[in-house]
Write an enzyme that holds these catalytic residues in place. Sequence first.
Site, PDB file in Angstrom:
ATOM      1  N   ALA A 149       0.775  -1.267  -0.050  1.00  0.00           N
ATOM      2  CA  ALA A 149       0.011   0.000  -0.065  1.00  0.00           C
ATOM      3  C   ALA A 149       0.762   1.349   0.003  1.00  0.00           C
ATOM      4  O   ALA A 149       0.389   2.382   0.016  1.00  0.00           O
ATOM      5  CB  ALA A 149      -0.864  -0.268   1.250  1.00  0.00           C
ATOM      6  N   CYS A 150       2.148   1.082  -0.326  1.00  0.00           N
ATOM      7  CA  CYS A 150       2.941   2.241  -0.289  1.00  0.00           C
ATOM      8  C   CYS A 150       3.440   2.646  -1.362  1.00  0.00           C
ATOM      9  O   CYS A 150       4.140   1.503  -2.184  1.00  0.00           O
ATOM     10  CB  CYS A 150       4.129   1.966   0.842  1.00  0.00           C
TER      11      CYS A 150
END
Length: 330
Positions: free
Chosen positions: A179-180
């Site tokens: 999610a980064c």
Amino acid sequence: MSNYFSMEAFDYDDIQLVPNKCIIKSRSEADTGVKFGSRTFKIPVVPANMESVIDEDLAIWLAEHGYYYVMHRFYPEKRADFIKMMHDKGLFASISVGIKDSEYDFIDYLAKENIIPEYTTIDVAHGHSDYVIKMIKYIKEKLPDTFLTAGNIATPEAVRELENAGADATKVGVGPGRACITKLKTGFGTGGWQLAALRMCSKAARKPLIADGGIRHNGDIAKSVRFGASMVMIGSLFAGHEESPGNLITIDGKRYKQYWGSASEVQKGAYRNVEGKQMLVPYRGSIKDTLREMQEDLQSSISYAGGKDLSAIRVVDYVIVKSSIFDGDK
């Protein structure tokens, strides 16, 4: 430039650990426990301190059942009450803080009221910072009994500086998580070489390291331990459970949970300095089953390492196979 960076870069899918002679009859004999701070936990795994991964109810359950946790910092006004609630239940408290000026007031309040969390994590995307070092020193002065983790960092130099400032543990990983998108937005990070970064940092570390991000499979936990991690922080693999805070969504008959990064537009509430993204992860049922599976897989890893506990994994040989470990599995 540090000569650490002359080492070959590799990540989890590039590595296979080499088996040793097994000395236990059953994997159930293998001890996966790990001492972190003053406590011993069932496995060297901790859910990421993200709003889409952990909430108060899950923190309580984890503490009750012998697992480490770190509560996120996105409702700062609730943190003192959270510590008191956990202590009232006879459980350990583990919180996150940032480096804003208001956080110093919060630390002062905890010290004044004697509300002392057993564990505190300084949670900053780029932890190799003068401001993080300043916060480490302040927390260790005001709350000397809290076990302090600081991060996130990516280099041996950062480990040395944070440890010398007083950090009891350091969190390694800049942007390798699903999610980064730090690596895409900034060009910086450990995406694609997270395991090599952990290896480099472990050569400088005198205190525990937490490997944070990039875990895609349970076997990656053993690989993290091999390259120096005392704890392994995992986001996406924990985000899809019944107990996970994200909303449950059904699409074409399949169930998913929402998962978003701590620097995402969802988390920030505005499109400003966004380094995270939102996604859907498959629904995985109860987190209890996933934790049990992780423990059993890690017990198998210990048996392959030729030992009885995690220390055996730390000394096994390895080979670099350059992403060929899935050959024949696709």
